[in-house]
Write a protein that holds these residues in place. Structure first.
Motif, mmCIF file in Angstrom:
data_model
loop_
_atom_site.group_PDB
_atom_site.id
_atom_site.type_symbol
_atom_site.label_atom_id
_atom_site.label_comp_id
_atom_site.label_asym_id
_atom_site.label_seq_id
_atom_site.Cartn_x
_atom_site.Cartn_y
_atom_site.Cartn_z
ATOM 1 N N ARG A 196 37.576 39.020 31.872
ATOM 2 C CA ARG A 196 36.552 40.031 32.093
ATOM 3 C C ARG A 196 36.981 40.933 33.241
ATOM 4 O O ARG A 196 38.002 40.705 33.878
ATOM 5 C CB ARG A 196 35.216 39.370 32.417
ATOM 6 C CG ARG A 196 35.307 38.371 33.568
ATOM 7 C CD ARG A 196 33.941 37.884 33.976
ATOM 8 N NE ARG A 196 33.984 36.750 34.877
ATOM 9 C CZ ARG A 196 34.323 36.784 36.155
ATOM 10 N NH1 ARG A 196 34.659 37.950 36.716
ATOM 11 N NH2 ARG A 196 34.324 35.703 36.905
ATOM 12 N N GLN A 197 36.193 41.977 33.485
ATOM 13 C CA GLN A 197 36.450 42.852 34.623
ATOM 14 C C GLN A 197 36.205 42.103 35.925
ATOM 15 O O GLN A 197 35.372 41.195 35.991
ATOM 16 C CB GLN A 197 35.535 44.078 34.557
ATOM 17 C CG GLN A 197 35.880 45.040 33.428
ATOM 18 C CD GLN A 197 37.236 45.676 33.619
ATOM 19 O OE1 GLN A 197 38.124 45.522 32.791
ATOM 20 N NE2 GLN A 197 37.414 46.406 34.706
ATOM 21 N N GLY A 198 36.942 42.494 36.956
ATOM 22 C CA GLY A 198 36.781 41.856 38.254
ATOM 23 C C GLY A 198 35.400 42.096 38.832
ATOM 24 O O GLY A 198 34.855 43.199 38.745
ATOM 25 N N GLN A 199 34.812 41.065 39.395
ATOM 26 C CA GLN A 199 33.508 41.122 40.022
ATOM 27 C C GLN A 199 33.654 40.778 41.505
ATOM 28 O O GLN A 199 34.702 40.299 41.937
ATOM 29 C CB GLN A 199 32.552 40.144 39.325
ATOM 30 C CG GLN A 199 32.308 40.481 37.865
ATOM 31 C CD GLN A 199 31.404 39.472 37.169
ATOM 32 O OE1 GLN A 199 30.936 38.514 37.788
ATOM 33 N NE2 GLN A 199 31.164 39.691 35.884
ATOM 34 N N PRO A 200 32.588 41.017 42.304
ATOM 35 C CA PRO A 200 32.700 40.717 43.738
ATOM 36 C C PRO A 200 33.185 39.308 44.041
ATOM 37 O O PRO A 200 33.963 39.098 44.975
ATOM 38 C CB PRO A 200 31.271 40.950 44.239
ATOM 39 C CG PRO A 200 30.729 42.012 43.329
ATOM 40 C CD PRO A 200 31.315 41.708 41.984
ATOM 41 N N GLN A 205 41.266 29.526 38.934
ATOM 42 C CA GLN A 205 39.987 30.085 38.497
ATOM 43 C C GLN A 205 40.077 31.590 38.268
ATOM 44 O O GLN A 205 39.524 32.114 37.291
ATOM 45 C CB GLN A 205 38.907 29.764 39.532
ATOM 46 C CG GLN A 205 38.568 28.290 39.639
ATOM 47 C CD GLN A 205 37.576 27.996 40.746
ATOM 48 O OE1 GLN A 205 37.400 28.791 41.678
ATOM 49 N NE2 GLN A 205 36.915 26.848 40.672
ATOM 50 N N VAL A 206 40.766 32.297 39.172
ATOM 51 C CA VAL A 206 40.867 33.755 39.037
ATOM 52 C C VAL A 206 41.681 34.127 37.798
ATOM 53 O O VAL A 206 41.298 35.032 37.038
ATOM 54 C CB VAL A 206 41.491 34.371 40.301
ATOM 55 C CG1 VAL A 206 41.772 35.857 40.086
ATOM 56 C CG2 VAL A 206 40.561 34.186 41.491
ATOM 57 N N ILE A 207 42.797 33.445 37.561
ATOM 58 C CA ILE A 207 43.600 33.727 36.366
ATOM 59 C C ILE A 207 42.792 33.449 35.114
ATOM 60 O O ILE A 207 42.837 34.214 34.143
ATOM 61 C CB ILE A 207 44.893 32.894 36.377
ATOM 62 C CG1 ILE A 207 45.817 33.365 37.494
ATOM 63 C CG2 ILE A 207 45.617 32.982 35.035
ATOM 64 C CD1 ILE A 207 47.071 32.528 37.652
ATOM 65 N N ARG A 208 42.029 32.376 35.123
ATOM 66 C CA ARG A 208 41.193 32.030 33.970
ATOM 67 C C ARG A 208 40.153 33.104 33.687
ATOM 68 O O ARG A 208 39.923 33.472 32.533
ATOM 69 C CB ARG A 208 40.494 30.684 34.240
ATOM 70 C CG ARG A 208 39.511 30.244 33.160
ATOM 71 C CD ARG A 208 38.645 29.108 33.671
ATOM 72 N NE ARG A 208 37.799 29.544 34.781
ATOM 73 C CZ ARG A 208 37.104 28.719 35.555
ATOM 74 N NH1 ARG A 208 37.175 27.414 35.362
ATOM 75 N NH2 ARG A 208 36.346 29.191 36.524
ATOM 76 N N ASP A 209 39.524 33.631 34.742
ATOM 77 C CA ASP A 209 38.392 34.536 34.559
ATOM 78 C C ASP A 209 38.776 36.007 34.462
ATOM 79 O O ASP A 209 38.157 36.764 33.704
ATOM 80 C CB ASP A 209 37.401 34.367 35.712
ATOM 81 C CG ASP A 209 36.781 32.975 35.751
ATOM 82 O OD1 ASP A 209 36.721 32.330 34.690
ATOM 83 O OD2 ASP A 209 36.369 32.533 36.846
ATOM 84 N N VAL A 210 39.780 36.438 35.241
ATOM 85 C CA VAL A 210 40.073 37.866 35.357
ATOM 86 C C VAL A 210 41.492 38.222 34.920
ATOM 87 O O VAL A 210 41.797 39.389 34.713
ATOM 88 C CB VAL A 210 39.837 38.357 36.808
ATOM 89 C CG1 VAL A 210 39.675 39.873 36.838
ATOM 90 C CG2 VAL A 210 38.612 37.712 37.424
ATOM 91 N N GLY A 211 42.349 37.232 34.773
ATOM 92 C CA GLY A 211 43.688 37.527 34.273
ATOM 93 C C GLY A 211 44.782 37.384 35.309
ATOM 94 O O GLY A 211 44.544 37.431 36.520
ATOM 95 N N SER A 212 46.001 37.233 34.829
ATOM 96 C CA SER A 212 47.142 36.991 35.710
ATOM 97 C C SER A 212 47.554 38.233 36.485
ATOM 98 O O SER A 212 48.035 38.141 37.619
ATOM 99 C CB SER A 212 48.331 36.472 34.891
ATOM 100 O OG SER A 212 48.599 37.317 33.792
ATOM 101 N N THR A 213 47.372 39.437 35.906
ATOM 102 C CA THR A 213 47.728 40.662 36.630
ATOM 103 C C THR A 213 46.848 40.837 37.862
ATOM 104 O O THR A 213 47.325 41.166 38.950
ATOM 105 C CB THR A 213 47.593 41.886 35.719
ATOM 106 O OG1 THR A 213 48.472 41.746 34.604
ATOM 107 C CG2 THR A 213 47.938 43.165 36.471
ATOM 108 N N PHE A 214 45.554 40.596 37.717
ATOM 109 C CA PHE A 214 44.638 40.692 38.851
ATOM 110 C C PHE A 214 45.029 39.694 39.926
ATOM 111 O O PHE A 214 45.107 40.025 41.112
ATOM 112 C CB PHE A 214 43.201 40.427 38.373
ATOM 113 C CG PHE A 214 42.154 40.578 39.435
ATOM 114 C CD1 PHE A 214 41.589 41.808 39.699
ATOM 115 C CD2 PHE A 214 41.721 39.476 40.176
ATOM 116 C CE1 PHE A 214 40.625 41.953 40.688
ATOM 117 C CE2 PHE A 214 40.756 39.610 41.158
ATOM 118 C CZ PHE A 214 40.204 40.856 41.414
#
Length: 312
Positions: A15-19, A249-258
């Motif tokens: 998904r898109q990055g959130q706070p 958690q971040v890779i799972r939710d927002v992706g590896s590029t983020f």
């Protein structure tokens, strides 16, 4: 008639990055930025490869204990464990060894620039291996802003410094590529429990590195000073265990590029820790660089089109 549900067996759509996601990468960068001080203390009593192996082992043990206490279950299935073993090899065992070896002949500033290539490599790999983390003009522009900030922090003289090992630089670039590949691979296990999934990666890395620690890297006369041991314990709990769970958690939710953009923030937090703890006051370039890095991270998350779920 009740419906039965089954646990997911493949990657989740990002998904898109959130706070909360920005908070997680800032926290991860702050923790990883502290690793340099802890490693320095650990090196007072242990060789570089021993420091790397011990932090992996401590991190794996800590996460295993916490994961079991909160009721997580170990991942199941031969295919899942194959991914875990590969990620443990590419995300921890190999890059830790390459960086420790390569930096013997490479300035830290040059190493920081070389490691900042991770987001670019990750973006390319994600574009061709996923359907929801693709190249866009905003991402390329944002990554360019980010690496500009890193260059500003470490200084342009890092590109012209002489006497640095060419082989060492290739080793560090190899480590950067390992991180980029493992970032993308982590998407394949986004359905496994975060703590025990990360613990499994660390423990497999510890298995790879264990023989070297026992036969090659353990000092003949270990220090009796408590500080190096405390530093390695903190290194295993913070920059290895906690930070790796946040990364998962971040890779799972927002992706590896983020997630890969955390590499831009780590040098900045290294400067910040030196300012707060060592009283090394940063110059104006550090603040401009921070603005560039944060702007770059935000630009990469500008929504250009609706993301499609990734096919496992």
């Amino acid at each position: 008639m009740s419906k039965t549900t089954t646990a997911p067996t493949g990657p989740r759509a990002i998904r898109q990055g959130q706070p909360i996601d920005y908070a997680k990468i800032l926290t991860t960068a702050a923790i990883w930025g502290s690793a340099f001080m802890l490693i320095s203390v650990g090196l007072q009593a242990f060789p570089p490869m021993a420091v790397a192996a011990i932090r992996v082992l401590v991190g794996g043990v800590v996460l295993t204990a916490i994961g079991l206490l909160v009721g997580e279950k170990w991942p199941r299935g031969g295919k899942v464990w194959l991914w875990l073993a590969l990620i443990g090899f590419l995300n921890t065992a190999v890059p830790f060894a390459l960086i420790a070896w390569g930096q013997q002949g490479v300035l830290a500033s040059r190493a920081a620039i070389l490691m900042a290539t991770v987001p670019f490599v990750t973006l390319m790999l994600s574009h061709f291996s996923t359907s929801d983390d693709r190249i866009s003009g905003a991402k390329v522009f944002g990554l360019t802003l980010g690496i500009s900030g890193v260059i500003l922090v470490v200084g342009l003289d890092a590109f012209t410094a002489t006497g640095q090992s060419i082989i060492g630089q290739f080793a560090i670039m190899g480590a950067a590529c390992c991180y980029a590949v493992s970032n993308v691979m982590t998407r394949r296990i986004s359905h496994v429990p975060p703590m025990l999934g990360t613990a499994a990666c660390l423990m497999t890395a510890a298995i790879y590195m264990g023989p070297g620690l026992y036969f090659l890297w353990w000092p003949e006369n270990p220090s009796t000073d408590w500080q190096p041991y405390a530093a390695l314990l903190a290194l295993g709990i913070g920059p290895t265990a906690i930070a790796y769970v946040l990364r998962f958690q971040v890779i799972r939710d927002v992706g590896s590029t983020f997630m890969s953009q955390v590499g831009y923030l780590v040098p900045m937090f290294g400067v910040l820790w030196a300012w707060v703890i060592l009283n090394e006051v940063p110059g104006w370039t550090s603040f401009v660089a921070m603005a560039l890095i944060l702007a770059g991270i935000r630009v990469t998350q500008l929504k250009t089109r609706k993301a499609k779920p990734e096919t496992p």
